[in-house]
Design a protein around this motif. Structure first.
Motif, short mmCIF file in Angstrom:
data_model
loop_
_atom_site.label_atom_id
_atom_site.label_comp_id
_atom_site.label_asym_id
_atom_site.label_seq_id
_atom_site.Cartn_x
_atom_site.Cartn_y
_atom_site.Cartn_z
N THR A 173 0.83 -1.21 0.00
CA THR A 173 0.00 0.00 0.00
C THR A 173 0.86 1.26 0.00
OG1 THR A 173 -1.78 -1.14 1.19
CG2 THR A 173 -1.78 1.28 1.27
N ASN A 174 1.93 1.24 0.81
CA ASN A 174 2.76 2.43 0.98
C ASN A 174 3.73 2.70 -0.19
OD1 ASN A 174 1.57 2.76 3.45
ND2 ASN A 174 3.31 2.03 4.65
N LEU A 175 4.20 1.62 -0.84
CA LEU A 175 5.29 1.77 -1.81
C LEU A 175 4.88 1.72 -3.27
CD1 LEU A 175 8.12 -0.40 -0.20
CD2 LEU A 175 7.71 2.07 0.05
N ALA A 176 3.79 1.05 -3.59
CA ALA A 176 3.43 0.87 -5.01
C ALA A 176 3.36 2.21 -5.73
CB ALA A 176 2.09 0.14 -5.12
N GLY A 177 4.15 2.33 -6.81
CA GLY A 177 4.17 3.55 -7.60
C GLY A 177 5.21 4.56 -7.17
#
Length: 251
Positions: A173-177
């Motif tokens: 959730t925190n890192l994607a993208g």
């Protein structure tokens, strides 16, 4: 497809400069007509070029052609001169490559083969790219996804597995993208650092203090897979995966 570059020798009557080799003893130098002057290709017994990016493969191909073009215009009077010029020319052309290309050649252990076939015996030069002086280039690394690495979960307690699954979900959730700029050499550590910074102290302490954290057999086993893409040519535009273990959360 096997990559092979060569320059065909000009017919003697049309050529004003020829590759000449001196033979042993008092024999007259032998001129070998209608033969390939310069061979240049990957050393297929030691290296498979399929691992290289198209950018680096093209750059090496251009360097090979440059070697052939330069040597094809020079008159060699002895075999020693031919060998000296071959080595010097190859070294010069390979060192003209960009750091990014050189770094990929070094890290992927590329080996090239060159020879002057107009000499008898032929002059040969095997160029191992580890001699290239290349700084690790900088690139942008963008996280695609984070997931649990399932292979070793049987080695962990039920409570630790629950922590691992929660961390993977939070990290995804925190890192994607998100992206990080880093030297290619330090990319994994920078990705791990970004992951840890995205967690709370409570989440980090949960995995650092799990029962398996004190066991050298389990603390280094892969737990979480981080998949990313990068602008580094050596990754060839493909997704890459790095694996985090308990130790990764302790730094």
């Amino acid at each position: 497809m096997k990559k092979f570059y060569s320059i065909l020798a000009l017919v003697a009557v049309l050529c004003t400069s020829l590759f000449v080799a001196t033979s042993c003893g008092e024999d007259e130098p032998e001129i070998r007509k209608n033969k390939i002057i310069v061979n240049a290709y990957y050393h297929y017994e030691q290296f498979s070029p399929g691992v290289l990016s198209q950018t680096t493969d093209k750059a090496v191909g251009d360097a090979m052609h440059a070697v052939q073009n330069r040597l094809g215009q020079i008159e060699f009077t002895t075999r020693d001169v031919a060998e000296k010029l071959l080595r010097e020319t190859v070294d010069e052309e390979m060192n003209k490559l960009t750091d990014e290309v050189k770094y990929e050649l070094v890290t992927k252990k590329a080996v090239l083969y060159f020879s002057v076939q107009k000499c008898d015996p032929a002059v040969e030069y095997i160029f191992d790219c580890y001699v290239l002086n290349a700084e690790a280039p900088k690139a942008s690394f963008t996280i695609k996804s984070v997931s649990v690495y399932e292979n070793f979960l049987a080695n962990y307690s039920e409570s630790t597995v629950a922590i691992i699954r929660e961390l993977a979900q939070v990290l995804n959730t925190n890192l994607a993208g998100k992206s990080v700029e880093a030297s290619v050499k330090d990319a994994n550590n920078e990705v791990f650092a970004m992951a840890v910074k995205s967690l709370t102290d409570e989440q980090i302490n949960a995995i650092k203090n799990c029962p398996e954290a004190a066991d050298s057999g389990t603390r280094f086993m892969p737990l979480i897979a981080i998949t990313y893409t990068s602008t580094y040519i050596g990754d060839k535009g493909q997704e890459q995966t790095v694996l985090m273990n308990i130790r990764s959360f302790e730094n």
